[in-house]
Design an enzyme around this catalytic site. Structure first.
Site, short mmCIF file in Angstrom:
data_model
loop_
_atom_site.label_atom_id
_atom_site.label_comp_id
_atom_site.label_asym_id
_atom_site.label_seq_id
_atom_site.Cartn_x
_atom_site.Cartn_y
_atom_site.Cartn_z
N HIS A 198 32.97 -15.03 -28.29
CA HIS A 198 33.15 -15.74 -29.25
C HIS A 198 33.86 -17.03 -29.15
O HIS A 198 34.43 -17.50 -28.17
CB HIS A 198 33.74 -14.80 -30.51
CG HIS A 198 35.36 -14.48 -29.98
ND1 HIS A 198 35.77 -13.75 -28.66
CD2 HIS A 198 36.61 -14.76 -30.39
CE1 HIS A 198 36.72 -13.52 -28.87
NE2 HIS A 198 37.36 -14.18 -29.73
N HIS A 227 36.98 -18.69 -30.41
CA HIS A 227 38.15 -18.94 -30.42
C HIS A 227 38.62 -19.28 -29.11
O HIS A 227 38.61 -19.16 -28.09
CB HIS A 227 39.01 -17.64 -30.60
CG HIS A 227 38.70 -16.95 -32.03
ND1 HIS A 227 39.13 -15.75 -32.37
CD2 HIS A 227 38.47 -17.58 -33.15
CE1 HIS A 227 38.93 -15.63 -33.91
NE2 HIS A 227 38.51 -16.75 -34.27
N ASP A 277 41.48 -19.44 -27.22
CA ASP A 277 42.05 -18.57 -26.16
C ASP A 277 41.06 -17.93 -25.26
O ASP A 277 41.37 -17.03 -24.63
CB ASP A 277 43.27 -17.28 -26.73
CG ASP A 277 42.62 -16.51 -27.81
OD1 ASP A 277 41.62 -16.72 -28.37
OD2 ASP A 277 43.09 -15.33 -27.88
N HIS A 278 39.64 -17.94 -25.94
CA HIS A 278 38.68 -17.34 -25.05
C HIS A 278 37.80 -18.33 -24.26
O HIS A 278 36.94 -18.04 -23.50
CB HIS A 278 37.97 -16.49 -25.92
CG HIS A 278 38.60 -15.25 -26.18
ND1 HIS A 278 38.03 -13.77 -25.67
CD2 HIS A 278 39.54 -14.96 -26.94
CE1 HIS A 278 39.11 -12.97 -26.11
NE2 HIS A 278 39.96 -13.58 -26.98
N HIS A 322 35.17 -9.77 -36.18
CA HIS A 322 36.27 -10.61 -35.78
C HIS A 322 36.03 -12.04 -35.99
O HIS A 322 36.60 -13.05 -36.63
CB HIS A 322 36.61 -10.42 -34.38
CG HIS A 322 37.75 -11.24 -33.95
ND1 HIS A 322 39.09 -11.01 -34.24
CD2 HIS A 322 37.58 -12.21 -32.99
CE1 HIS A 322 39.87 -11.85 -33.50
NE2 HIS A 322 39.22 -12.66 -32.86
N ASP A 353 37.32 -9.66 -28.70
CA ASP A 353 38.26 -9.06 -29.70
C ASP A 353 37.68 -8.38 -30.75
O ASP A 353 38.29 -8.17 -31.81
CB ASP A 353 38.78 -10.30 -30.22
CG ASP A 353 39.73 -11.25 -29.10
OD1 ASP A 353 40.05 -10.66 -28.21
OD2 ASP A 353 40.45 -12.04 -29.67
N HIS A 366 42.45 -8.27 -24.75
CA HIS A 366 44.20 -8.66 -24.89
C HIS A 366 44.91 -7.07 -24.50
O HIS A 366 44.10 -6.19 -24.53
CB HIS A 366 44.31 -8.76 -26.44
CG HIS A 366 43.95 -10.29 -26.79
ND1 HIS A 366 45.00 -11.35 -26.88
CD2 HIS A 366 43.05 -10.70 -27.27
CE1 HIS A 366 44.31 -12.49 -27.29
NE2 HIS A 366 42.99 -11.95 -27.61
#
Length: 272
Positions: free
Chosen positions: A70, A72, A74-75, A128, A145, A183
């Site tokens: 996805h 985001h 942080d990915h 998400h 996530d 995570h």
């Protein structure tokens, strides 16, 4: 690297070797060793390039491809820097917010990294985010996530009906499927899971194991789907104990599993 889509049969290889590198405060970036290409790895959700590059240098491996679940930051935040080091395919969902994507994959398609000996079925799992996908193959699930051990992701873009359907789809995978989440949230998730279902013996036993692992600064992942079905309340929205807890929290009867999920997720959002 030859990347094929729509193949009928998966590539059968030995058990995957998957390494984790940590990023930020609690992210895991997964590095998959290529079964047919020694010293080559596929990286999943590299939110930060630095720990990936450090692990590649330490191990002497070369990057072969990047898989993204996805959009985001942080990915995907490390993708530009990784591509400056080595141009490789970047495979991800149909989402314009992933600017570096070179291949788009959709639900039910198969992504075959033929020269590496890797093959993954694409599972669309919105909730998400609306375009979230998971990669499933070789007995492993890379779910970003959407699913966490003993928990699930927040609904930033989706709704309870979508997220519940996505988790139900994942729950149907074989119980020995290894679950690689994005995570390290397991300990906190178990505190909530045992608030919902305090008599769950499997969750109590798992909590003790997780506490030992975290005390040693060791990852709790991967989990397995079989374990998650036993301990994760978000995968058990049809379980009488979970339904009772959700209805008690909501103060009303709940008509279906999506409604139960919605109450649980809202409850977890406020849980401390």
């Amino acid at each position: 690297l030859q990347v094929k889509y729509g193949a009928k049969m998966p590539i059968h290889t030995p058990h995957l070797i998957v390494r984790s590198v940590r990023a930020f405060s609690d992210n895991y970036i997964w590095l998959i060793d290529a079964p047919l290409a020694p010293a080559h790895v596929v990286v999943v959700d590299p939110g930060d390039a630095a720990p990936v590059i450090a692990e590649l240098q330490r191990s002497g491996a070369s990057l072969a491809a990047i898989l993204l679940t996805h959009h985001h930051p942080d990915h995907i935040g490390g993708v530009p820097e990784l591509l400056r080091h080595r141009a490789v395919p970047v495979i991800g969902p149909d989402d314009t917010r992933i600017a570096q994507r070179t291949r788009t994959v959709r639900d039910g398609e198969r992504c075959d990294l033929s020269e590496l000996g890797l093959s993954f079925e694409i599972l669309q799992v919105p909730g998400h985010t609306v375009s979230h996908i998971a990669f499933w193959g070789h007995g492993a699930l890379f779910c970003g996530d959407t699913l966490f051990s003993a928990g699930c992701g927040r609904m930033f873009e989706g709704n309870p009906i979508q997220m519940n359907a996505s988790l139900t789809k994942l729950r149907s995978l074989p119980p020995d499927t290894r679950v690689f989440c994005g995570h390290e949230y397991t300990a906190a998730n178990l505190r909530f899971a045992l608030t919902v279902d305090p008599a769950n013996d499997a969750a109590l036993e798992y909590r003790d194991k997780v506490n030992r692992l975290r005390a040693a600064d060791s990852p709790t992942l991967p989990s397995t789907m079989g374990l998650e079905i036993r301990v994760n309340p978000f995968l058990r929205c049809d379980d009488p104990a979970v339904v009772r807890a959700a209805e008690t929290h909501a103060g009303k009867a709940l008509e279906d599993t999506a409604a139960v999920f919605g109450v649980l997720r809202a409850w977890k959002d406020q849980f401390r």
